[in-house]
Design an enzyme around this catalytic site. Structure first.
Site, PDB file in Angstrom:
ATOM      1  N   ASP A 124      46.981  47.100  30.392  1.00 21.41           N
ATOM      2  CA  ASP A 124      47.312  47.379  31.791  1.00 21.41           C
ATOM      3  C   ASP A 124      47.690  46.038  32.429  1.00 21.41           C
ATOM      4  O   ASP A 124      47.191  44.991  32.020  1.00 21.41           O
ATOM      5  CB  ASP A 124      46.087  47.979  32.487  1.00 21.41           C
ATOM      6  CG  ASP A 124      46.375  48.428  33.907  1.00 21.41           C
ATOM      7  OD1 ASP A 124      46.630  49.624  34.104  1.00 21.41           O
ATOM      8  OD2 ASP A 124      46.351  47.570  34.827  1.00 21.41           O
ATOM      9  N   HIS A 161      46.982  44.760  35.156  1.00 26.91           N
ATOM     10  CA  HIS A 161      45.910  44.126  35.931  1.00 26.91           C
ATOM     11  C   HIS A 161      44.774  43.698  35.004  1.00 26.91           C
ATOM     12  O   HIS A 161      44.513  44.372  34.015  1.00 26.91           O
ATOM     13  CB  HIS A 161      45.401  45.099  37.002  1.00 26.91           C
ATOM     14  CG  HIS A 161      46.488  45.573  37.921  1.00 26.91           C
ATOM     15  ND1 HIS A 161      47.093  46.795  37.771  1.00 26.91           N
ATOM     16  CD2 HIS A 161      47.093  44.959  38.950  1.00 26.91           C
ATOM     17  CE1 HIS A 161      48.037  46.923  38.710  1.00 26.91           C
ATOM     18  NE2 HIS A 161      48.052  45.827  39.431  1.00 26.91           N
ATOM     19  N   HIS A 178      38.458  48.339  36.303  1.00 24.34           N
ATOM     20  CA  HIS A 178      37.980  47.479  37.397  1.00 24.34           C
ATOM     21  C   HIS A 178      36.553  47.816  37.816  1.00 24.34           C
ATOM     22  O   HIS A 178      36.004  47.172  38.697  1.00 24.34           O
ATOM     23  CB  HIS A 178      38.897  47.587  38.618  1.00 24.34           C
ATOM     24  CG  HIS A 178      40.314  47.169  38.351  1.00 24.34           C
ATOM     25  ND1 HIS A 178      40.626  45.973  37.742  1.00 24.34           N
ATOM     26  CD2 HIS A 178      41.495  47.796  38.600  1.00 24.34           C
ATOM     27  CE1 HIS A 178      41.951  45.875  37.628  1.00 24.34           C
ATOM     28  NE2 HIS A 178      42.498  46.964  38.128  1.00 24.34           N
ATOM     29  N   ASP A 201      51.898  50.138  33.953  1.00 27.00           N
ATOM     30  CA  ASP A 201      52.315  49.302  35.086  1.00 27.00           C
ATOM     31  C   ASP A 201      52.975  47.958  34.760  1.00 27.00           C
ATOM     32  O   ASP A 201      53.462  47.297  35.683  1.00 27.00           O
ATOM     33  CB  ASP A 201      51.166  49.144  36.111  1.00 27.00           C
ATOM     34  CG  ASP A 201      49.821  48.803  35.512  1.00 27.00           C
ATOM     35  OD1 ASP A 201      49.785  48.443  34.329  1.00 27.00           O
ATOM     36  OD2 ASP A 201      48.816  48.894  36.240  1.00 27.00           O
TER      37      ASP A 201
HETATM   38 ZN   LIG Z   1      46.821  48.378  36.469  1.00 28.48          ZN
END
Ligand SMILES: [Zn+2]
Length: 252
Positions: free
Chosen positions: A102, A104, A64, A179
């Site tokens: 991941d 996200h 991120h 995750d």
């Molecule tokens: Zn994540």
């Protein structure tokens, strides 16, 4: 890769409070050092992978982070720094695929490489999950809440096919987030341990079949039970070590 101002601000603690809030944890000398070392470990994994076939960082995957700011528990973007450094040190224009599984979206990586044809960013992620404003990468696969093993693995297969058609990587950086697991507090997907192991093995196998070195980083995991997250990660490293052995036995 990162802007000199941002690196300096993280190093000396003068980082903008707004950026720090986006990152999500307070500044300390240890926080800055940890972020630096995590980048170093992904760089080392890439170097080792290019020499030996497969290597891992037991941290990293902080996707991120943008060039000039962090966010979402990410200070620096280790995969992006490592990709650029390999291009600077190993071969100019070295083609790197970032396979980001991941849960996200890898918004920082997508943004950093948005105009760079030498780095392909693939992200499979929860459509309704953070970051809520996603950055277009080279290949984004949005998954609905509650996606389970079969649908996930099918989506992964399609994505790897598309990647193979569009890009010819000389190095894969794999973000093996834990995750997507059904026991994750933030993931919103429903992958089982078996599904996640099949995911990991498919990525290792995809790279292995093509003779493409692979470096992996850990990325996120937020289990209701921390033991569950650890188990996902242990399974990832166990599968990775199987493939590392295969690489060692390979006539190269
Ligand atoms: Zn994540």
């Amino acid at each position: 890769m990162h802007t000199p101002d941002y690196i300096q601000a993280i190093a000396d603690g003068s980082v903008d409070p707004k950026i720090l809030r986006e990152i999500g944890f307070p500044w300390s000398a240890a926080m800055a050092e940890r972020a630096r070392r995590s980048v170093g470990a992904t760089i080392a994994a890439c170097r080792t992978a290019l020499a030996e076939g497969l290597a891992a960082n037991i941290a990293g995957g902080t996707h991120h982070a943008y060039a000039d700011r962090g966010g979402g528990f990410c200070v620096f973007n280790d995969a992006a720094v490592a990709a650029r450094l390999m291009q600077a040190q190993v071969r100019r224009g070295l083609q790197v695929a970032i396979i980001d599984l991941d849960v996200h979206q890898g918004n920082g990586s997508a943004h950093i490489f948005r105009d760079d044809p030498t780095v392909f960013t693939l992200s499979l992620h929860g459509q309704k999950n953070f970051p809520f404003r996603k950055q277009p990468g080279d290949l984004d696969v949005d998954l609905p809440d509650g996606t389970g093993d079969a649908a996930y693995l099918e989506a992964l297969e399609h994505a790897l096919d598309a990647l193979a058609q569009r890009f010819d990587p000389a190095l894969v950086i794999y973000l093996a987030g834990a995750d997507p697991h059904e026991g994750d507090r933030l993931g919103r997907l429903k992958l089982t341990w078996d599904g996640l192991e099949a995911r990991d093995r498919r990525v290792f196998d995809w790279a292995w079949q093509r003779g493409v070195p692979l470096a992996l980083a850990m990325a996120g995991g937020y289990g209701h039970r921390i033991e569950d997250t650890v188990q996902v990660q242990v399974n990832t490293f166990r599968a990775a070590s199987d493939y590392a052995r295969r690489w060692q036995n390979r006539a190269r």
